[in-house]
Motif scaffolding. Structure first.
Motif, PDB file in Angstrom:
ATOM      1  N   GLN A   1       0.804  -1.215   0.000  1.00 24.74           N
ATOM      2  CA  GLN A   1       0.000   0.000   0.000  1.00 24.74           C
ATOM      3  C   GLN A   1       0.841   1.271   0.000  1.00 24.74           C
ATOM      4  O   GLN A   1       0.434   2.289  -0.570  1.00 24.74           O
ATOM      5  N   SER A   2       1.997   1.229   0.629  1.00 21.39           N
ATOM      6  CA  SER A   2       2.840   2.422   0.654  1.00 21.39           C
ATOM      7  C   SER A   2       3.306   2.777  -0.761  1.00 21.39           C
ATOM      8  O   SER A   2       3.345   3.959  -1.133  1.00 21.39           O
ATOM      9  N   ARG A   3       3.618   1.762  -1.545  1.00 20.39           N
ATOM     10  CA  ARG A   3       4.038   2.024  -2.926  1.00 20.39           C
ATOM     11  C   ARG A   3       2.865   2.470  -3.793  1.00 20.39           C
ATOM     12  O   ARG A   3       3.017   3.320  -4.676  1.00 20.39           O
ATOM     13  N   VAL A   4       1.695   1.901  -3.538  1.00 23.88           N
ATOM     14  CA  VAL A   4       0.504   2.325  -4.275  1.00 23.88           C
ATOM     15  C   VAL A   4       0.212   3.791  -3.984  1.00 23.88           C
ATOM     16  O   VAL A   4      -0.152   4.564  -4.880  1.00 23.88           O
ATOM     17  N   THR A   5       0.379   4.204  -2.725  1.00 25.05           N
ATOM     18  CA  THR A   5       0.169   5.603  -2.359  1.00 25.05           C
ATOM     19  C   THR A   5       1.158   6.514  -3.080  1.00 25.05           C
ATOM     20  O   THR A   5       0.795   7.594  -3.562  1.00 25.05           O
ATOM     21  N   LEU A   6       2.414   6.079  -3.176  1.00 28.57           N
ATOM     22  CA  LEU A   6       3.416   6.857  -3.909  1.00 28.57           C
ATOM     23  C   LEU A   6       3.071   6.943  -5.391  1.00 28.57           C
ATOM     24  O   LEU A   6       3.252   8.001  -6.015  1.00 28.57           O
ATOM     25  N   LEU A   7       2.554   5.853  -5.946  1.00 27.82           N
ATOM     26  CA  LEU A   7       2.128   5.863  -7.345  1.00 27.82           C
ATOM     27  C   LEU A   7       0.975   6.844  -7.537  1.00 27.82           C
ATOM     28  O   LEU A   7       0.944   7.600  -8.518  1.00 27.82           O
ATOM     29  N   ALA A   8       0.025   6.845  -6.604  1.00 23.12           N
ATOM     30  CA  ALA A   8      -1.102   7.777  -6.687  1.00 23.12           C
ATOM     31  C   ALA A   8      -0.612   9.220  -6.658  1.00 23.12           C
ATOM     32  O   ALA A   8      -1.092  10.075  -7.419  1.00 23.12           O
ATOM     33  N   ASP A   9       0.344   9.501  -5.794  1.00 20.25           N
ATOM     34  CA  ASP A   9       0.902  10.856  -5.716  1.00 20.25           C
ATOM     35  C   ASP A   9       1.570  11.246  -7.035  1.00 20.25           C
ATOM     36  O   ASP A   9       1.447  12.400  -7.491  1.00 20.25           O
ATOM     37  N   ALA A  10       2.276  10.287  -7.642  1.00 20.35           N
ATOM     38  CA  ALA A  10       2.930  10.556  -8.922  1.00 20.35           C
ATOM     39  C   ALA A  10       1.899  10.866 -10.002  1.00 20.35           C
ATOM     40  O   ALA A  10       2.080  11.777 -10.822  1.00 20.35           O
ATOM     41  N   LEU A  11       0.803  10.105 -10.013  1.00 17.30           N
ATOM     42  CA  LEU A  11      -0.252  10.335 -10.998  1.00 17.30           C
ATOM     43  C   LEU A  11      -0.913  11.691 -10.799  1.00 17.30           C
ATOM     44  O   LEU A  11      -1.347  12.330 -11.770  1.00 17.30           O
ATOM     45  N   ASN A  12      -0.999  12.143  -9.558  1.00 14.52           N
ATOM     46  CA  ASN A  12      -1.583  13.458  -9.290  1.00 14.52           C
ATOM     47  C   ASN A  12      -0.763  14.586  -9.907  1.00 14.52           C
ATOM     48  O   ASN A  12      -1.307  15.624 -10.295  1.00 14.52           O
TER      49      ASN A  12
END
Length: 294
Positions: free
Chosen positions: A71-82
């Motif tokens: 989940q921590s990496r998914v959160t980082l991916l979400a931030d990148a997409l933002n």
């Protein structure tokens, strides 16, 4: 590295290698980044996602086979997409995403201005995840949504989830490619799929290989093709228990189908559609599986 692309598969990436990738991203030198099945330290993944967010040239990002499993990496991916504004295709096939992980990503996916292709095959998604994904298939006249969606091998999705997805597809004006192979769909949902296909103005490629469809479900698809104009060109039905005669009839319908939603037409209308048997386009039904590209 090829011009404009970095493609690495199944390797353990050292910090220096990640640094070089990040530099290429920051200088807008990469259009395609594929790290399929690669392993890297959390601190390096964080730096990588920061660079993805800053990159203005990246069109395709492949993190298949567990690169963003937690989940921590998914959160980082979400931030990148933002932050990112260029990405068009995101591949997460074989990631232990689940409904929770998809929930962390969904707002970033929905608000991204360019994203049109999403692969969340074999990502442990259930009906809850489907309720999130249909927000990426907005109804006709709303904002742009996905043009390609892969949901292969998410076997926990039930009849209710598929029904919800097929309803969204019938209202979507943009989805062109749908891959839902190796799922528990069966005849009833195949019938609902046929109804949604009859209402779609854009869906031209569908993979429903190995989905537990028999003659009963195939007959509903056949009757839809015989009676309703559809843009469908490519249909994969391998791995289903369907009589060869029915498959031949479906293939004949597709081969005789002239797409009333052709690219050279600005908008389809019932008046523009020709009778099904007068269609001259040469679509196809695939009865043997093609190699997976992930």
């Amino acid at each position: 590295m090829l011009g404009g692309s970095i493609q690495i598969s199944g390797e353990e990436l050292a910090t220096l290698e990640v640094r070089d990738i990040c530099e290429s991203l920051k200088t807008n030198s990469i259009k395609l980044l594929s790290l399929r099945g690669c392993k890297l330290e959390d601190k390096d993944f964080r730096k990588l996602m920061k660079a993805v967010g800053q990159c203005g040239s990246l069109l395709q990002l492949n993190l298949n086979l567990g690169v963003a499993n937690d989940q921590s990496r998914v959160t980082l991916l979400a931030d990148a997409l933002n932050q990112n504004r260029s990405l068009e295709s995101l591949f997460l096939h074989g990631t232990q995403l689940g409904d929770v992980g998809l929930g962390l990503l969904i707002k970033s996916l929905a608000h991204h201005p360019s994203l049109s292709c999403l692969d969340v095959g074999d990502c442990l998604i259930t009906d809850t995840g489907i309720r999130l994904l249909v927000t990426l298939l907005p109804p006709d006249g709303a904002k742009a949504g996905l043009s390609e969606l892969t949901l292969s091998a998410n076997t926990a999705i039930t009849q209710g989830g598929w029904s919800l997805l097929f309803c969204a597809i019938s209202a979507s004006s943009r989805l062109k490619v749908l891959n839902i192979d190796y799922n528990n769909i069966g005849d009833y949902e195949a019938g609902l799929f046929a109804v949604s296909l009859a209402g779609s103005r854009s869906l031209h490629t569908v993979d429903i290989e190995g989905c537990g469809i028999t003659d009963k479900g195939a007959m509903v698809i056949l009757e839809m093709l015989e009676n309703y104009p559809t843009p469908l060109r490519d249909l994969v039905l391998a791995g289903n228990d369907i009589n060869d005669a029915i498959l031949d009839d479906i293939e004949n319908c597709l081969r005789m189908d002239e797409d009333p939603y052709s690219k050279d037409k600005e908008e389809w209308s019932p008046q523009s559609a020709r009778p099904i048997l007068n269609r001259t386009k040469s679509p196809k039904i695939q009865q043997q599986s093609a190699p997976a590209m992930f």
